[in-house]
Design a protein around this motif. Structure first.
Motif, PDB file in Angstrom:
ATOM      1  N   GLU A   1      -3.943 -10.817 -11.051  1.00  0.00           N
ATOM      2  CA  GLU A   1      -3.296 -10.062  -9.756  1.00  0.00           C
ATOM      3  C   GLU A   1      -2.351  -8.704 -10.437  1.00  0.00           C
ATOM      4  OE1 GLU A   1      -3.112 -10.789  -6.608  1.00  0.00           O
ATOM      5  OE2 GLU A   1      -4.459 -12.175  -7.170  1.00  0.00           O
TER       6      GLU A   1
ATOM      7  N   MET B   1      -0.066  -4.931  -9.581  1.00  0.00           N
ATOM      8  CA  MET B   1       0.877  -4.623  -8.629  1.00  0.00           C
ATOM      9  C   MET B   1       0.404  -3.059  -8.500  1.00  0.00           C
ATOM     10  SD  MET B   1       2.701  -7.216  -7.696  1.00  0.00           S
ATOM     11  CE  MET B   1       3.919  -6.528  -6.739  1.00  0.00           C
ATOM     12  N   ASN B   2      -0.003  -2.795  -7.297  1.00  0.00           N
ATOM     13  CA  ASN B   2      -0.504  -1.461  -6.617  1.00  0.00           C
ATOM     14  C   ASN B   2       0.582  -0.848  -6.030  1.00  0.00           C
ATOM     15  OD1 ASN B   2      -2.816  -1.498  -8.282  1.00  0.00           O
ATOM     16  ND2 ASN B   2      -4.059  -1.466  -6.527  1.00  0.00           N
TER      17      ASN B   2
ATOM     18  N   ASP C   1       1.554   1.113  -2.866  1.00  0.00           N
ATOM     19  CA  ASP C   1       0.868   1.268  -1.626  1.00  0.00           C
ATOM     20  C   ASP C   1       1.457   2.443  -0.964  1.00  0.00           C
ATOM     21  OD1 ASP C   1      -0.823   0.229   0.645  1.00  0.00           O
ATOM     22  OD2 ASP C   1       1.211  -0.045   1.495  1.00  0.00           O
TER      23      ASP C   1
ATOM     24  N   SER D   1       3.152   2.301   2.792  1.00  0.00           N
ATOM     25  CA  SER D   1       4.509   1.418   2.885  1.00  0.00           C
ATOM     26  C   SER D   1       5.449   1.752   1.733  1.00  0.00           C
ATOM     27  CB  SER D   1       4.201   0.069   2.970  1.00  0.00           C
ATOM     28  OG  SER D   1       3.660  -0.231   1.767  1.00  0.00           O
ATOM     29  N   GLU D   2       4.982   2.683   0.811  1.00  0.00           N
ATOM     30  CA  GLU D   2       5.628   3.088  -0.368  1.00  0.00           C
ATOM     31  C   GLU D   2       6.295   2.028  -0.914  1.00  0.00           C
ATOM     32  OE1 GLU D   2       8.229   6.466   0.089  1.00  0.00           O
ATOM     33  OE2 GLU D   2       6.545   7.616   0.793  1.00  0.00           O
ATOM     34  N   SER D   3       5.526   0.843  -1.334  1.00  0.00           N
ATOM     35  CA  SER D   3       5.976  -0.332  -1.808  1.00  0.00           C
ATOM     36  C   SER D   3       5.016  -0.814  -2.698  1.00  0.00           C
ATOM     37  CB  SER D   3       6.526  -1.166  -0.900  1.00  0.00           C
ATOM     38  OG  SER D   3       5.390  -1.710  -0.159  1.00  0.00           O
ATOM     39  N   LEU D   4       5.187  -1.799  -3.610  1.00  0.00           N
ATOM     40  CA  LEU D   4       4.258  -2.195  -4.490  1.00  0.00           C
ATOM     41  C   LEU D   4       3.649  -3.434  -3.723  1.00  0.00           C
ATOM     42  CD1 LEU D   4       6.122  -2.138  -7.963  1.00  0.00           C
ATOM     43  CD2 LEU D   4       4.103  -0.877  -7.306  1.00  0.00           C
ATOM     44  N   VAL D   5       2.380  -3.581  -3.883  1.00  0.00           N
ATOM     45  CA  VAL D   5       1.609  -4.653  -3.378  1.00  0.00           C
ATOM     46  C   VAL D   5       0.776  -5.412  -4.120  1.00  0.00           C
ATOM     47  CG1 VAL D   5       1.645  -3.758  -0.853  1.00  0.00           C
ATOM     48  CG2 VAL D   5      -0.281  -3.387  -2.323  1.00  0.00           C
ATOM     49  N   SER D   6       0.894  -6.763  -4.218  1.00  0.00           N
ATOM     50  CA  SER D   6      -0.137  -7.430  -5.144  1.00  0.00           C
ATOM     51  C   SER D   6      -1.588  -7.396  -4.668  1.00  0.00           C
ATOM     52  CB  SER D   6       0.222  -8.844  -5.193  1.00  0.00           C
ATOM     53  OG  SER D   6      -0.547  -9.684  -6.071  1.00  0.00           O
ATOM     54  N   VAL D   7      -2.422  -7.017  -5.666  1.00  0.00           N
ATOM     55  CA  VAL D   7      -4.029  -6.799  -5.203  1.00  0.00           C
ATOM     56  C   VAL D   7      -4.707  -7.825  -6.162  1.00  0.00           C
ATOM     57  CG1 VAL D   7      -4.013  -4.978  -3.884  1.00  0.00           C
ATOM     58  CG2 VAL D   7      -4.313  -4.656  -6.182  1.00  0.00           C
TER      59      VAL D   7
END
Ligand code: DHB
Length: 514
Positions: A317, A319-320, A322, A325-331
């Motif tokens: 996984e 952490m990208n 985004d 949303s200017e936040s880190l999301v898990s992809v």
């Protein structure tokens, strides 16, 4: 003229912000700079000290980082230290002087509301900034013979240009008009170019060769289009542009820096130029995988400790960042096992085509820069105060003409507007002045920076990877500048780098310079 220094405890540095660098600014909040200096180099009264920083430099020998914030060719005010887009903290940590230089850009307007920032004015402003620093050499801390420019994307283009157009007469009139220090020079010592958006004369062609046959694009919502498929017309145009690139590239006369052999490409992804690119990509993957195995800090999105095999299969996984949303999301990781292999020493990539299916996807429409509907940044950068957005690539009309019988509706909608610019001499000049390829290894009289560092992400699809490869080869072929060029694995468009490497490069190139 210079304001007083302010001490900042958190960074142990002094700073001056919003310092105007030219006498006749049209947009004062853009034509100014922020200057940050490690505290060791200044006394409380603002005098230079004799102290030696642990990096070995003193107030009069320390390199000066000169970062611009141009993004999307948009005007930029100087960064402050808390701005996430700035590289200030890392450079200050390394003990260098750090300058963030603002500049006008494609939608700048003067006090009367008239457009005043299109090509080549961002570059002119940055040159004025360099001249200002040189003018205050000895008053400001820093060795103004060791100015290192840093920029990303359109800012990377400016960095490339600052390195290649030093003291060129072509910008003098505008420098004069801005009230720059005309008695000073504007050549620089080093240029750090992150994913530079350069060679707008040929970027449309290079893009289609790179993404040949790829009709699905992921889109640029902030520019005004989402994911989709090229229309049959755009796809047909893509083929013509890709073919035209082959002729252009092969006409450059590039030579392999080691073997001296000509570097050429074929219509498909083939030829020594293609091999060169694939070797750079394989070196990039190998560096990453070696670091992954050793548990060292990686480029690209943050991922947990992963075995190389799991990494290649995409079993992790990440952490990208985004953007919406200017936040880190898990992809989830991308499965690369169909095209990437690793034997513990060498990485092998089966081909660009395979890489482009899921990992390095087409982002833009066709044409990718000189957009059909004038929505790209470059359409505005190359416009005029009276005609804000324009077509700019005269190579497109003759290729589109060939599609008239097959696509009568589309050609009647678009062709004439592209034809209109074919003899526009002023436009040709605006294009010329922001294309570093006109200055590198040509007859142009300009001073070339002795050091270049070029970095671009392996997932960067904002321009063709051939653009940076060509820049690197052109620079190397001059034999007049040292070029450090790498593709940085897993990085998207942006500050593609490994932590600490750029500061180490600055330290290395400046260490023994008098
Ligand atoms: C930038 C990105 C682009 O895709 C482009 O065409 C021009 C500039 C940028 O990020 O600065």
């Amino acid at each position: 003229m210079l304001k007083d220094w302010v001490y900042l405890k958190e960074q142990d540095c002094y700073f001056m912000e919003r310092v105007p660098y030219c006498l006749c600014p049209e947009v004062p909040e853009q034509q100014c700079m922020n200057i940050y200096v490690p505290a060791v180099f200044l006394t409380g009264e603002g005098k230079l000290t004799e102290k030696v920083h642990e990096n070995g430099f003193t107030a009069s020998t320390v390199p000066v980082i000169f970062e611009n914030g141009l993004a999307g060719y948009m005007e930029a005010e100087p960064f402050d230290l808390e701005d996430g887009r700035s590289g200030a903290k890392d450079f200050l940590q390394a003990g260098f002087v750090y300058v963030s230089c603002g500049c006008r850009g494609r939608s700048s307007r003067d006090a009367r509301g008239k457009g005043c920032g299109k090509s080549p004015l961002s570059l002119v402003d940055l040159k004025a900034g360099i001249r200002f620093l040189k003018h205050y050499a000895g008053v400001l801390p820093g060795d103004m013979k060791k100015i290192i420019s840093v920029g990303i994307s359109a800012g990377g283009a400016m960095s490339t240009l600052l390195g290649s157009t030093g003291n060129s007469e072509n910008y003098e009139k505008e420098l004069q008009r801005a009230g720059a220090f005309m008695e000073e020079t504007d050549d620089i010592f080093g240029a750090q170019c992150y994913c530079p958006i350069i060679d707008l004369d040929h970027a449309d062609l290079a893009y289609e060769w790179m993404f040949r046959g790829k009709t699905h694009y992921t889109g640029m919502p902030f520019v005004g289009f989402g994911e989709g498929d090229l229309t049959p017309f755009a796809a047909a145009l893509s083929d013509r542009l890709a073919d035209a690139y082959v002729e252009y590239f092969n006409g450059l006369g590039l030579r392999h820096p080691v073997s001296g052999e000509p570097v050429q490409i074929g219509k498909e992804h083939e030829g020594s130029g293609y091999t060169c690119l694939m070797e750079k990509l394989e070196e990039s993957a190998a560096k990453y995988l070696k670091k992954l195995e050793r548990g060292e800090e990686l480029s690209g999105p943050k991922i947990p400790a992963t075995e190389a095999g799991d990494y290649i299969r995409g079993c992790y996984e990440a952490m990208n960042f985004d953007f919406p949303s200017e936040s880190l999301v898990s992809v989830s990781g991308i499965d690369k096992s169909g095209w990437l292999s690793w034997d513990g020493t060498k990485a092998r990539i089966a081909g660009l085509d395979q890489m482009q299916e899921t990992y390095h996807r087409r982002l833009k429409l066709c044409p990718s820069f000189d957009d059909l509907n004038l929505i790209q940044a470059e359409n505005q950068e190359l416009g005029t105060p009276d005609c804000d957005k324009m077509h700019f690539n005269p190579l497109i009309a003759p290729l589109m003409e060939q599609l008239q019988s097959e696509f009568p509706r589309e050609t009647s909608q678009y062709l004439e507007d592209y034809q209109k610019i074919s003899d526009d001499k002023e436009l040709a000049q605006r294009r010329y002045l922001i294309n570093p390829m006109n200055y590198i290894g040509t007859e142009e009289k300009a001073d070339l920076a002795p050091h270049y560092r070029i970095r671009v992400g392996s997932r960067d699809a904002d321009t063709s990877l051939m653009i940076t490869l060509t820049l690197a080869l052109k620079l190397m072929n001059t034999g007049r500048t040292d070029v450090d060029y790498e593709i940085v694995w897993d990085e998207p468009h942006g500050r593609a780098d490994y932590p600490g490497e750029v500061a180490a490069w600055v330290q290395k190139i400046c260490a023994n310079v008098e």
